[in-house]
Structure formats: structure tokens, C-alpha cells
Design a protein around this motif. Structure first.
Motif, mmCIF file in Angstrom:
data_model
loop_
_atom_site.group_PDB
_atom_site.id
_atom_site.type_symbol
_atom_site.label_atom_id
_atom_site.label_comp_id
_atom_site.label_asym_id
_atom_site.label_seq_id
_atom_site.Cartn_x
_atom_site.Cartn_y
_atom_site.Cartn_z
ATOM 1 N N UNK A 1 -11.166 27.593 42.914
ATOM 2 C CA UNK A 1 -10.081 28.307 42.233
ATOM 3 C C UNK A 1 -9.980 29.768 42.683
ATOM 4 N N UNK A 2 -10.710 30.101 43.749
ATOM 5 C CA UNK A 2 -10.684 31.464 44.310
ATOM 6 C C UNK A 2 -10.906 32.507 43.210
ATOM 7 N N UNK B 1 -7.880 37.401 38.691
ATOM 8 C CA UNK B 1 -8.695 37.019 37.538
ATOM 9 C C UNK B 1 -9.264 38.234 36.814
ATOM 10 N N UNK B 2 -9.482 39.319 37.548
ATOM 11 C CA UNK B 2 -9.859 40.570 36.876
ATOM 12 C C UNK B 2 -8.769 40.960 35.884
ATOM 13 N N UNK B 3 -7.518 40.903 36.336
ATOM 14 C CA UNK B 3 -6.393 41.278 35.468
ATOM 15 C C UNK B 3 -6.242 40.306 34.311
ATOM 16 N N UNK B 4 -6.443 39.008 34.570
ATOM 17 C CA UNK B 4 -6.350 38.022 33.493
ATOM 18 C C UNK B 4 -7.394 38.296 32.408
ATOM 19 N N UNK C 1 -1.069 32.509 45.604
ATOM 20 C CA UNK C 1 0.071 31.887 44.926
ATOM 21 C C UNK C 1 -0.355 30.833 43.908
ATOM 22 N N UNK C 2 -1.438 30.087 44.200
ATOM 23 C CA UNK C 2 -1.732 28.950 43.342
ATOM 24 C C UNK C 2 -2.421 29.328 42.042
ATOM 25 N N UNK C 3 -2.683 30.638 41.837
ATOM 26 C CA UNK C 3 -3.209 31.059 40.533
ATOM 27 C C UNK C 3 -2.220 30.709 39.429
#
Length: 438
Positions: A136-137, A161-164, A284-286
Motif C-alpha cells: 500500500x506504499x 499517509x502522514x497527512x491522513x 494515485x491508488x491511495x
């Protein structure tokens, strides 16, 4: 910054590990990792549903720490190691701009496993390509200098993911060399798009998949039988609505549509195209947004007979692209003027192949009528039915002609559209395409 529960735990854990190593803990017991629901961060559902073990959760915290508490690791380490000097077992490096402590794979090994060989093997698995983090990078190890141990590489945490975790949402990726794509949007609606009934029906199938694809795969249990994502080929002459259709699909399903700049993806250097596409898809796939490859022949064209090493690598490149596009979990749209230009290996794997033909006379008439602004009036000599019947034009060409005719009226401060201005606009479009007007 107020110390949230999970980073308070990380601080106590590092102190405990250092005290244990230097035999100064005086019987202190290891701290207990708080449950996700107690964390102050916005934990994404993907983490909650992954059944992560405690060691994996701690790895997440360790990798995230420099992004949230920039001096936390430095303060602990300096306080504990001021009398011992260098301590290579702890790993860590300094960044180019960020001068604080950045954890490496060795840091994770020390913190999570110590000298326990079996645990060290388990932690190393967290950085393998088939682990949840890599798939999931989310995080990975930066490639260390040649000849140095793999675990000496810096732990890289995905900015998305940091931002999430910190903000609760990820910002949209900006156009760059690493992400050569930009969002395309439209103010138009489905009613503004004139397509044949067959084409329109196939587009509705795409919209249904975007809306209900996850239900089909997961709630209905089809993930074992169907590949993730959806791949569609739009083919037909320029100006027949391929790009507009992609934009409308995004608009009405709440997805961003990223139009890929192929000039920045395709490279003359062997291996670079694969790398560029991998970076793009990873970002993109996030969010599983829609990817739109216009003039896709440049990237997904037919493979050639192998005459030299360059042909061999070019064919390997196409094979890689095929595999990578197939694993993308969102909608991928390839657009081409000619279906025959696309490699057969790709064509076989499309769930939808949608033809965008030039509009027929009846469709051209609808486009002509919809195209002009409602505030203008037509001169008595304007005959849109005759124009639609006589001149074969695409929707985009008609819009160019309408713009020209409207500007002619505006130039003389009038709101009247004249037949001659329309005919002149048609002549200009024919000349652009090298066609003879009759």
C-alpha cells in the motif's frame, strides 16, 4: 506541541529499551501500547482493518515521529547517550534539510527486537515488498549506499499517509516530475454530452462500476474471482467526447480524474518509463481516483518484432505496464484515435471497449442547437438543419465554430449569429484538418 498518547508511549518505550540495554532500568516494566481508539491521530480505516500486530503499529509510530514530533527522538537519545558517545546499534541518520534524528531499519530492529534473532527476522519482514506496508506504499526503506546493509536504509513514510494520520485527509498530489498528471474538470453536465445510445449505455456501466465496484468485490465476495480495478478503452476520432466523458465520470462519482502527461512518463532511457509509471500509480491508488491516458498509443502501443536490444527492452516495458495497470484498484481509461494501435495484450484485458464515432446528422443537429448561448438570436438566414446535414464535424469542431461565430458577433457589438460566420468557421475547421469543403 502537546504530547498525544501514542507518542508518549513511544517515548517511554525508547527510554525503556535504552535503560534495558545499559542495565539502568531498575526493574521497570515495558510500557503498554494504547489501542488505536485511544490514539490522538486520525487512524485511517485501512490500518484499523489490517489486523496489525503491536510491532507493526510501533513501526508506524517510529516512522511517523519525525513528521509530528521533530525533536522527540533527538531529546531522548541525547539524554540517554550523553555519557556513552556513539551508539551504532541504534542506527538513524541526519537528513539533508531536516537535521534531526531520522530512524533507519536498524533503529526499528533495536527498538522492537534487540538481540532476539527471531524477532529481528520478524521486524525485517515489515520492509519486504510483499508486506502490507509496501503493498500500500505506506512506508519502506530507502536504498542504502551500495555494499551497506539493507536495514541501514532510512525509513520513508508516505507523505499521503502522514497527512491522513495528522490532518485526517490527504492533499491532492501536485503536478511534478514524480506525478506527471493533472486534474481535469468540467462545468458541463451529462445532458451536454451527445453520444450514440450504445456508447451512452456503456458509459453508464462504467459509472455503475465506480459506484458499486467495492460492494461487488468485498460485500459479494468476488475479490477471489475478479481482478481489482477496471480498465476501459475509449477509441474514436478526435473531438468525439472521450476526454469530456472521463471528466463527467469523475464529476458525478466524486472521483478526481487525472490526465496523464505521457511526455513526462515515456523516457528514452531503459527502465525509466517503468519507474515513472510506478511512482505515478503509487500516488494515485491511495484514493483510487480515475486515471486518463490520452493518446495512449505512445505508452500502450503494439509490441515490435525483436531486432535489437532496444526492441527487447521496449517489449519488456510494455509487459511491465500491462501488469502494473492490471493491479491498479481504480478506473483506468486509455484513449486512442484507433483501437488497432493498442497492443492486443492490453485489449484482451479491457473490461470495456467503447467506441466514440463521429456524430450522425441527427446528433450533429442536437450539438449545434445546444452549443450556442441562450442569450443570442439567429439571423433568418441561419439553417442549422441544413448545416448539420451537409457538414460532417465532430463535437469539438462544432464548438470551435460556435466560438468563432459568437466572437464575430461580439466584435460588432451584436447578439445576432449569421449564416456566413458559421460557414466561415466551418471552412477554417476543414482547413485545419486538410479537408476540402464542398
Amino acid at each position: 506541541m502537546t504530547e498525544v498518547t501514542e507518542f508518549k508511549y513511544l517515548k517511554e518505550l525508547i527510554q525503556y529499551r535504552l535503560d534495558t540495554y545499559f542495565k539502568t532500568n531498575n526493574g521497570t516494566i515495558a510500557p503498554e501500547l494504547p489501542h488505536f481508539k485511544e490514539w490522538g491521530l486520525s487512524v485511517p480505516e485501512i490500518f484499523k482493518n489490517a489486523n496489525l500486530i503491536d510491532l507493526e503499529k510501533i513501526t508506524l509510530l517510529l516512522a511517523l515521529c519525525p513528521h509530528v514530533h521533530s525533536n522527540l527522538l533527538d531529546n531522548i537519545i541525547q539524554n540517554k547517550l550523553s555519557s556513552t558517545g556513539d551508539f551504532p546499534q541504534l542506527g538513524g541518520i541526519r537528513g539533508k534539510n531536516f537535521r534531526g534524528f531520522l530512524p533507519t531499519g536498524e533503529t526499528a530492529l533495536f527498538l522492537l527486537a534487540g538481540d532476539d534473532l527471531e524477532k529481528r527476522k520478524e521486524v525485517q519482514e515489515f520492509f519486504n515488498p510483499d508486506h502490507f506496508f509496501a503493498k500500500h506504499r505506506i512506508l519502506w526503506l530507502e536504498e542504502p549506499p551500495e555494499g551497506e546493509p539493507k536495514m541501514s536504509g532510512k525509513i520513508v513514510f508516505s507523505q499521503e499517509y502522514v497527512e491522513l494520520l495528522v490532518l485526517g485527509k490527504a492533499s491532492k498530489p501536485a503536478f511534478s516530475m514524480k506525478f506527471p498528471a493533472e486534474i481535469i474538470e468540467t462545468e458541463m453536465d451529462w445532458d451536454d454530452l451527445v453520444l450514440t445510445n450504445e456508447t451512452h449505455k456503456q458509459i453508464q456501466e462504467l459509472q455503475t462500476w465506480i459506484t458499486h465496484g467495492n460492494t461487488l468485490l468485498h460485500d459479494w465476495g468476488m475479490y477471489k474471482k475478479l481482478k481489482p480495478g477496471y480498465r476501459a478503452l475509449f477509441h474514436g476520432p478526435p473531438g468525439t467526447g472521450k476526454t469530456l466523458t472521463a471528466s463527467l465520470l469523475g464529476k458525478y462519482t466524486g472521483k478526481d480524474v487525472y490526465k496523464i502527461d505521457l511526455s513526462m512518463v515515456v523516457s528514452k532511457f531503459i527502465g525509466e518509463t517503468e519507474k515513472n509509471l510506478a511512482n505515478l500509480l503509487a500516488k494515485a491508488e491511495k484514493t483510487e481516483n480515475i486515471l486518463f491516458f490520452d493518446e495512449a498509443d505512445a505508452l500502450f502501443g503494439k509490441r515490435t518484432n525483436v531486432r535489437d536490444a532496444h526492441d527487447k527492452y521496449a517489449n519488456q516495458e510494455v509487459s511491465y505496464l500491462l501488469q502494473r495497470i492490471e493491479s491498479y484498484k481504480g478506473l483506468v481509461i486509455l484513449a486512442s484515435n484507433f483501437k488497432s494501435n493498442i497492443d492486443d495484450a492490453f485489449v484482451r484485458r479491457f473490461q470495456s471497449i467503447i467506441h466514440f464515432p463521429l456524430p450522425k446528422m441527427s446528433e450533429r443537429l442536437i450539438i449545434w442547437k445546444k452549443a450556442f448561448p441562450s442569450t443570442i438570436r439567429f439571423h433568418s438566414d441561419v439553417d442549422l438543419t441544413q448545416i448539420a446535414q451537409r457538414y460532417e464535424l465532430s463535437g469539438a469542431e462544432i464548438m470551435n465554430i460556435v466560438q468563432y461565430a459568437c466572437l464575430c458577433s461580439l466584435s460588432v457589438n451584436k447578439k445576432t449569429i449569421y449564416q456566413q460566420d458559421i460557414v466561415t468557421g466551418i471552412q477554417r475547421e476543414f482547413q485545419k484538418g486538410g479537408r476540402v469543403m464542398r
